[in-house]
Motif scaffolding. Structure first.
Motif, short mmCIF file in Angstrom:
data_model
loop_
_atom_site.label_atom_id
_atom_site.label_comp_id
_atom_site.label_asym_id
_atom_site.label_seq_id
_atom_site.Cartn_x
_atom_site.Cartn_y
_atom_site.Cartn_z
N ILE A 203 89.88 46.57 70.07
CA ILE A 203 90.07 46.96 68.80
C ILE A 203 88.85 46.96 67.53
N VAL A 204 87.77 46.12 67.80
CA VAL A 204 87.11 46.02 66.85
C VAL A 204 85.57 46.60 67.03
N VAL A 205 85.37 46.48 68.61
CA VAL A 205 83.79 46.90 68.67
C VAL A 205 83.65 48.43 68.98
N PRO A 206 84.27 49.02 69.64
CA PRO A 206 84.40 50.73 69.57
C PRO A 206 84.27 51.36 68.03
N PRO A 207 85.29 50.86 67.32
CA PRO A 207 85.32 51.44 66.10
C PRO A 207 84.20 51.29 65.11
N VAL A 208 83.80 50.04 65.27
CA VAL A 208 82.24 49.55 64.38
C VAL A 208 81.35 50.42 65.00
N ALA A 209 81.03 50.53 66.28
CA ALA A 209 79.88 51.22 66.79
C ALA A 209 80.11 52.66 66.51
N ALA A 210 81.09 53.03 66.21
CA ALA A 210 81.36 54.53 65.96
C ALA A 210 80.91 54.76 64.64
N ILE A 211 81.56 54.01 63.66
CA ILE A 211 81.14 53.91 62.44
C ILE A 211 79.52 54.10 62.25
N LEU A 212 78.70 53.14 63.05
CA LEU A 212 77.28 53.07 62.97
C LEU A 212 76.82 54.50 63.54
N LEU A 213 77.55 55.26 64.18
CA LEU A 213 76.95 56.60 64.70
C LEU A 213 77.37 57.87 64.02
N THR A 214 78.28 57.81 63.37
CA THR A 214 78.89 58.91 62.78
C THR A 214 79.51 58.38 61.18
N ARG A 215 79.60 59.42 60.22
CA ARG A 215 80.20 59.61 59.15
C ARG A 215 81.59 60.48 58.85
N LYS A 216 81.60 61.30 60.22
CA LYS A 216 82.76 62.10 60.28
C LYS A 216 83.94 61.30 60.59
N LYS A 217 85.27 61.53 60.00
CA LYS A 217 86.25 60.88 60.14
C LYS A 217 86.88 61.47 61.53
N ALA A 252 81.20 41.42 77.20
CA ALA A 252 79.70 41.62 77.20
C ALA A 252 79.05 42.96 76.95
N ILE A 253 79.83 43.95 77.88
CA ILE A 253 79.19 45.46 77.75
C ILE A 253 79.65 45.93 76.61
N LEU A 254 80.68 45.67 76.08
CA LEU A 254 81.12 46.25 74.55
C LEU A 254 80.08 45.87 73.76
N GLY A 255 79.68 44.48 73.67
CA GLY A 255 78.67 43.84 73.01
C GLY A 255 77.24 44.57 72.90
N VAL A 256 77.02 44.88 74.25
CA VAL A 256 75.69 45.77 74.66
C VAL A 256 75.79 46.88 73.63
N ILE A 257 77.06 47.72 73.94
CA ILE A 257 77.17 49.07 73.21
C ILE A 257 77.19 49.03 71.72
N PHE A 258 77.54 47.81 71.03
CA PHE A 258 77.51 47.60 69.62
C PHE A 258 75.99 47.47 69.44
N LEU A 259 75.07 46.75 69.99
CA LEU A 259 73.83 46.44 69.76
C LEU A 259 73.04 47.85 69.76
N CYS A 260 73.37 48.72 70.88
CA CYS A 260 72.64 49.93 70.94
C CYS A 260 72.98 51.06 69.86
N ALA A 261 74.40 51.02 69.26
CA ALA A 261 74.84 51.78 68.18
C ALA A 261 74.23 51.08 66.90
N ALA A 262 73.85 50.09 66.80
CA ALA A 262 73.00 49.32 65.52
C ALA A 262 71.73 49.68 65.55
N LEU A 263 71.14 49.84 66.76
CA LEU A 263 69.75 50.12 67.01
C LEU A 263 69.65 51.79 66.54
N ILE A 264 70.44 52.36 67.05
CA ILE A 264 70.48 53.89 66.59
C ILE A 264 70.34 54.12 65.05
N ARG A 265 71.61 53.21 64.62
CA ARG A 265 71.59 53.41 63.18
C ARG A 265 70.18 52.96 62.57
#
Length: 283
Positions: A203-217, A252-265
């Motif tokens: 519920i939390v990780v994919p949306p937060v990661a998506a927010i880091l990757l795009t501004r389009k709703k 754990a994998i979702l955590g890695v995805i979040f870290l990757c999104a944060a790094l890209i941002r």
């Protein structure tokens, strides 16, 4: 790499993970937007409290957990904090803490308390049955259809929460109640298979990661859902290949995805800063 998914129990774990991830990540866009991240933890824990209570009184856990979760979702839909010194998250956090404590108290009286607590937190994806998957797919599909048909209503309400316009919502709002009902039904089924922590992560990780990757709703929803599928696939693969628990591996994998999104941002931000500095120096 794909050969392992020929085994039915592994493929079933992947299917249930993807089904959970798609709907929960979509609902998570609303949860994160509203700033009520604790709501899924609270409802998930209330669902598990129902299971623990059912085991304690030796009754059917499915029916009781559904009743507990629906009552919890109904009551949480009325939470509307107007005191500026308080946040809605604080009230929901209290509900979660109390439900968690009550669950542990009931499970502590069970013969296999520690094992039960582990299953409550991380579920047992490799033991899901075909019936569980079919019921989840049917209910999640119905919830998805409702949110597609009335997407404007749900997103308008979420925008009001984002813009701190909750005073205009009123004591009872039909669409707010339907949202809590949706997330309550989704969580009560997902927690039984995936456990509280993986459900919270979806519920939390994919949306937060998506927010880091795009501004389009519009893109936000699709990116969040896509990331949940990626997390499910590599989580189950990681679990099977290295012999780790499935639920923990997905988290754990979702955590890695979040870290990757944060790094890209972060890299995008630095590139924009560099471009701005170059424009200023050029002028």
């Amino acid at each position: 790499m794909l050969d392992m998914f020929n085994q039915e129990f592994i493929f079933s774990a992947l299917k249930v993970s993807i089904i959970m991830g798609l709907l929960l990540s979509y609902l998570g866009v609303h949860v994160v937007g509203r700033g009520i991240v604790f709501v899924d933890l609270a409802l998930g824990q209330i669902s598990m409290l129902g299971v623990a209570f059912a085991n304690f009184v030796e009754k059917d856990p499915t029916v009781i957990s559904i009743v507990f979760t629906m009552v919890g979702a109904f009551l949480l839909s009325f939470v509307n904090v107007k005191d500026k010194r308080l946040k809605q998250e604080a009230i929901i956090g209290i509900v979660y803490a109390v439900a968690c404590a009550a669950t542990v108290l009931l499970i502590s009286k069970a013969p296999h308390g520690e094992a039960d607590i582990s299953e409550v937190l991380f579920g047992s994806l490799f033991t899901v049955t075909t019936t569980q998957i079919e019921v989840m797919a049917l209910v999640f599909g119905a919830i998805g259809v409702v949110h597609i048909v009335f997407r404007k209503k749900f997103f308008e309400l979420t925008e009001k929460f984002e813009n701190h316009q909750v005073e205009h919502i009123g004591v009872f709002n039909l669409w707010n109640f339907l949202f809590y009902l949706s997330i309550g039904l989704a969580i009560v089924l997902a927690v039984r298979a995936g456990g509280v922590i993986p459900v919270f992560s979806y519920i939390v990780v994919p949306p937060v990661a998506a927010i880091l990757l795009t501004r389009k709703k519009t893109g936000l929803v699709f990116i969040a859902m896509a990331l949940s599928v990626v997390g499910s696939f590599f989580g189950i693969y990681f679990s099977t290949h290295f012999d780790f628990p499935a639920g923990s591996s997905v988290v754990a994998i979702l955590g890695v995805i979040f870290l990757c999104a944060a790094l890209i941002r972060l890299l995008k931000g630095k590139n924009k800063e560099g471009a701005a500095v170059e424009r200023q120096s050029g002028t």
